[in-house]
Design a protein around this motif. Structure first.
Motif, PDB file in Angstrom:
ATOM      1  N   LEU A 161      38.249  35.138  24.991  1.00 48.05           N
ATOM      2  CA  LEU A 161      38.779  36.045  25.339  1.00 48.05           C
ATOM      3  C   LEU A 161      39.119  36.892  26.467  1.00 48.05           C
ATOM      4  N   CYS A 162      38.538  37.870  26.329  1.00 54.82           N
ATOM      5  CA  CYS A 162      37.868  39.251  27.062  1.00 54.82           C
ATOM      6  C   CYS A 162      37.343  38.658  28.405  1.00 54.82           C
ATOM      7  N   MET A 163      36.744  37.879  28.848  1.00 61.61           N
ATOM      8  CA  MET A 163      35.532  37.394  29.933  1.00 61.61           C
ATOM      9  C   MET A 163      36.624  36.502  30.447  1.00 61.61           C
ATOM     10  N   LEU A 164      37.659  35.748  30.664  1.00 65.25           N
ATOM     11  CA  LEU A 164      38.550  34.705  30.832  1.00 65.25           C
ATOM     12  C   LEU A 164      39.670  35.828  31.230  1.00 65.25           C
ATOM     13  N   GLY A 165      40.264  36.782  30.257  1.00 66.01           N
ATOM     14  CA  GLY A 165      41.217  38.218  31.088  1.00 66.01           C
ATOM     15  C   GLY A 165      40.956  38.917  31.547  1.00 66.01           C
ATOM     16  N   ALA A 166      39.781  39.397  31.596  1.00 63.25           N
ATOM     17  CA  ALA A 166      39.210  40.144  32.336  1.00 63.25           C
ATOM     18  C   ALA A 166      39.149  39.188  34.529  1.00 63.25           C
ATOM     19  N   LEU A 180      22.759  52.089  34.182  1.00 65.25           N
ATOM     20  CA  LEU A 180      23.252  50.548  33.689  1.00 65.25           C
ATOM     21  C   LEU A 180      23.682  50.099  34.191  1.00 65.25           C
ATOM     22  N   ILE A 181      24.603  51.076  35.220  1.00 70.14           N
ATOM     23  CA  ILE A 181      25.334  49.695  35.684  1.00 70.14           C
ATOM     24  C   ILE A 181      25.456  49.607  37.481  1.00 70.14           C
ATOM     25  N   VAL A 235      35.081  53.553  33.740  1.00 68.35           N
ATOM     26  CA  VAL A 235      35.899  53.927  34.701  1.00 68.35           C
ATOM     27  C   VAL A 235      35.655  53.905  36.202  1.00 68.35           C
ATOM     28  N   ASP A 236      34.885  54.510  36.510  1.00 66.57           N
ATOM     29  CA  ASP A 236      34.296  54.568  38.067  1.00 66.57           C
ATOM     30  C   ASP A 236      33.896  53.552  37.999  1.00 66.57           C
ATOM     31  N   ALA A 237      32.955  53.035  38.065  1.00 60.19           N
ATOM     32  CA  ALA A 237      32.099  51.562  38.594  1.00 60.19           C
ATOM     33  C   ALA A 237      33.223  50.317  38.147  1.00 60.19           C
ATOM     34  N   LEU A 238      34.812  50.570  37.749  1.00 62.62           N
ATOM     35  CA  LEU A 238      36.346  49.187  37.689  1.00 62.62           C
ATOM     36  C   LEU A 238      36.659  50.019  38.493  1.00 62.62           C
ATOM     37  N   LYS A 239      37.450  51.510  39.304  1.00 68.41           N
ATOM     38  CA  LYS A 239      37.792  51.761  40.052  1.00 68.41           C
ATOM     39  C   LYS A 239      37.028  51.675  41.057  1.00 68.41           C
ATOM     40  N   THR A 240      35.703  51.757  41.563  1.00 63.12           N
ATOM     41  CA  THR A 240      35.154  51.487  42.593  1.00 63.12           C
ATOM     42  C   THR A 240      35.103  49.972  42.552  1.00 63.12           C
ATOM     43  N   GLY A 241      35.367  49.466  41.469  1.00 64.06           N
ATOM     44  CA  GLY A 241      34.973  47.641  41.657  1.00 64.06           C
ATOM     45  C   GLY A 241      33.625  47.387  42.394  1.00 64.06           C
ATOM     46  N   LYS A 242      32.383  48.238  41.450  1.00 58.61           N
ATOM     47  CA  LYS A 242      31.274  48.559  41.539  1.00 58.61           C
ATOM     48  C   LYS A 242      31.232  46.754  40.044  1.00 58.61           C
ATOM     49  N   VAL A 243      32.283  47.430  39.262  1.00 62.10           N
ATOM     50  CA  VAL A 243      32.794  46.122  38.292  1.00 62.10           C
ATOM     51  C   VAL A 243      33.342  46.224  38.241  1.00 62.10           C
ATOM     52  N   LEU A 249      44.054  50.599  34.039  1.00 64.22           N
ATOM     53  CA  LEU A 249      43.860  49.999  34.975  1.00 64.22           C
ATOM     54  C   LEU A 249      44.013  48.369  35.344  1.00 64.22           C
ATOM     55  N   SER A 250      44.791  48.022  35.825  1.00 63.38           N
ATOM     56  CA  SER A 250      44.733  46.386  36.315  1.00 63.38           C
ATOM     57  C   SER A 250      43.644  45.933  36.342  1.00 63.38           C
ATOM     58  N   ASN A 251      42.490  46.134  35.897  1.00 60.91           N
ATOM     59  CA  ASN A 251      41.124  45.164  36.195  1.00 60.91           C
ATOM     60  C   ASN A 251      40.782  45.091  34.930  1.00 60.91           C
ATOM     61  N   VAL A 252      41.529  45.937  33.850  1.00 58.03           N
ATOM     62  CA  VAL A 252      41.218  45.438  33.003  1.00 58.03           C
ATOM     63  C   VAL A 252      42.490  44.980  32.116  1.00 58.03           C
ATOM     64  N   PHE A 253      41.601  44.255  31.122  1.00 59.72           N
ATOM     65  CA  PHE A 253      41.904  43.473  29.769  1.00 59.72           C
ATOM     66  C   PHE A 253      41.792  43.944  28.178  1.00 59.72           C
ATOM     67  N   VAL A 254      42.687  44.190  27.296  1.00 59.48           N
ATOM     68  CA  VAL A 254      42.549  44.776  26.038  1.00 59.48           C
ATOM     69  C   VAL A 254      43.066  44.425  25.274  1.00 59.48           C
ATOM     70  N   LEU A 255      42.346  44.788  24.194  1.00 60.28           N
ATOM     71  CA  LEU A 255      43.165  44.057  22.808  1.00 60.28           C
ATOM     72  C   LEU A 255      42.477  44.938  22.318  1.00 60.28           C
ATOM     73  N   PRO A 256      43.770  44.855  20.734  1.00 66.06           N
ATOM     74  CA  PRO A 256      43.454  46.473  19.621  1.00 66.06           C
ATOM     75  C   PRO A 256      41.932  45.168  18.695  1.00 66.06           C
ATOM     76  N   HIS A 257      41.439  45.639  18.668  1.00 64.55           N
ATOM     77  CA  HIS A 257      39.794  45.277  18.068  1.00 64.55           C
ATOM     78  C   HIS A 257      40.384  43.622  16.875  1.00 64.55           C
ATOM     79  N   LEU A 258      40.301  43.150  17.694  1.00 66.81           N
ATOM     80  CA  LEU A 258      41.552  41.809  16.941  1.00 66.81           C
ATOM     81  C   LEU A 258      39.965  40.469  16.777  1.00 66.81           C
ATOM     82  N   GLY A 259      38.142  41.261  16.504  1.00 69.39           N
ATOM     83  CA  GLY A 259      37.583  39.824  17.058  1.00 69.39           C
ATOM     84  C   GLY A 259      37.377  39.018  16.073  1.00 69.39           C
ATOM     85  N   SER A 260      37.883  40.099  14.214  1.00 67.31           N
ATOM     86  CA  SER A 260      38.046  39.360  12.969  1.00 67.31           C
ATOM     87  C   SER A 260      39.490  38.351  12.977  1.00 67.31           C
TER      88      SER A 260
END
Ligand code: DGY
Length: 322
Positions: free
Chosen positions: A113-118, A225-226, A250-258, A280-291
């Protein structure tokens, strides 16, 4: 009651789990589901034989040190045990258990879901529809990244990593991974092993983090590493926030590197996460819902109870970590 032991249950657990607990043990439940302070944890632990807790309870060395001598086992309702100082527990001869395996499927689902949401710009799309700002469709409207057939890189090929790889194969993705130890070929299922983190990252159109929080993984995804990621790569984190250096991401999301990130876990969650993740609009967030499925939370509770049962029947609990 099957066992005479007294259990301090720090959070409200699913009804089926509390029912079994109440049948089998003398329990001190938390019916308001209030988050106890460190002092309250220590106080309420008195006259109990065991603590059944979640990752929300910070059982650091000092708190464990202060626990009454009556506490003989801490049964965690979680696979991660980074909230619990294992060394301090061992020093007090307190047994510690966790709940592996049972949450791998649900966490892998959230990773997808995180992959597709992003990748498919779900944050922006949701916002447009919900705020009634969606007024047109055009061939160039809100184009995202297709993940089918791309390279899916995994750091930490444990149980959750392996199930997530299986799900990503459903998108015809090529699986790459880095792990402390290379897996047997039967477990690899064709996944390509990288003995260095840099090489894995350079081969990841989507990078998914699945390593536990420990001193080795602290801030692992940092600025250095980024730089090895392909431009516009997608980062997914369903492990622990501590694995990421937030300022670097966050820096990498702002520049588009990520290109985008899908995050279910955060440093300083829930209330003090990096503010840019909310903005940031290019971040898809969830509240720790893994399990967070009924099936998985029941299974986690039953697994924690199996560990308590084993201990109080004089056997070695199956999921002992300390
Ligand atoms: C775990 O089990 O570690 C999950 O993050 C929920 O606590």
């Amino acid at each position: 009651m099957t066992h005479s032991a007294k259990i301090f249950v720090t959070r409200q657990l699913p009804p089926a789990v509390e029912e079994r607990l109440a049948n089998d043990y003398d329990c001190d439940f938390n019916s308001d589901d209030r988050l106890y302070t460190q002092n309250e944890l220590v106080e309420r632990a008195s006259e109990n034989d065991a603590i059944l807790c979640c990752h929300t309870e910070q059982l650091n060395a000092e708190t464990i040190q202060r626990l009454p001598e009556s506490i003989r086992i801490i049964a965690n309702f979680s696979v991660g045990v980074d909230h619990c100082d294992l060394e301090a527990a061992a020093k007090k001869s307190i047994v510690v258990t966790n709940t592996p395996d049972v949450l791998s499927d649900s966490t892998a689902e959230i990773a997808m879901l995180c992959m597709l949401g992003a990748a498919r710009r779900a944050t922006e799309g949701q916002h447009l529809v919900r705020s009634d700002q969606w007024h047109d469709w055009s061939p160039t409207f809100m184009l995202g990244t297709q993940v089918t057939g791309k390279r899916f890189g995994i750091i930490g090929m444990g149980r959750v990593g392996q199930v997530t790889a299986k799900r990503a194969r459903g998108f015809d993705m090529e699986i790459h991974y880095h792990n402390r130890r290379r897996l047997d070929p039967s477990a690899e299922q064709g996944a390509i092993y990288h003995d260095s983190m840099e090489s894995l990252v350079a081969s990841s159109d989507v990078l998914s983090l699945h390593c536990p929080n420990n001193p080795d993984s602290l801030g692992l995804l940092d600025q250095k590493l980024i730089t090895h990621l392909p431009d516009g790569a997608i980062v997914v984190n369903t492990a622990r926030g501590t694995v990421v250096n937030d300022d670097a991401l966050v820096d990498a999301l702002k520049t588009g590197k990520v290109g985008a990130a899908g995050l279910d876990v955060f440093n300083n969650e829930p209330s003090h996460i990096h503010s840019a993740y909310r903005e940031l609009s290019n971040v898809f967030v969830l509240p720790h819902l893994g399990s967070a499925t009924v099936q998985t939370r029941d299974a986690m509770g039953f697994r924690a109870l199996d560990n308590l049962d084993a201990y109080f029947e004089g056997e070695e609990p199956g999921d002992r970590v300390a």
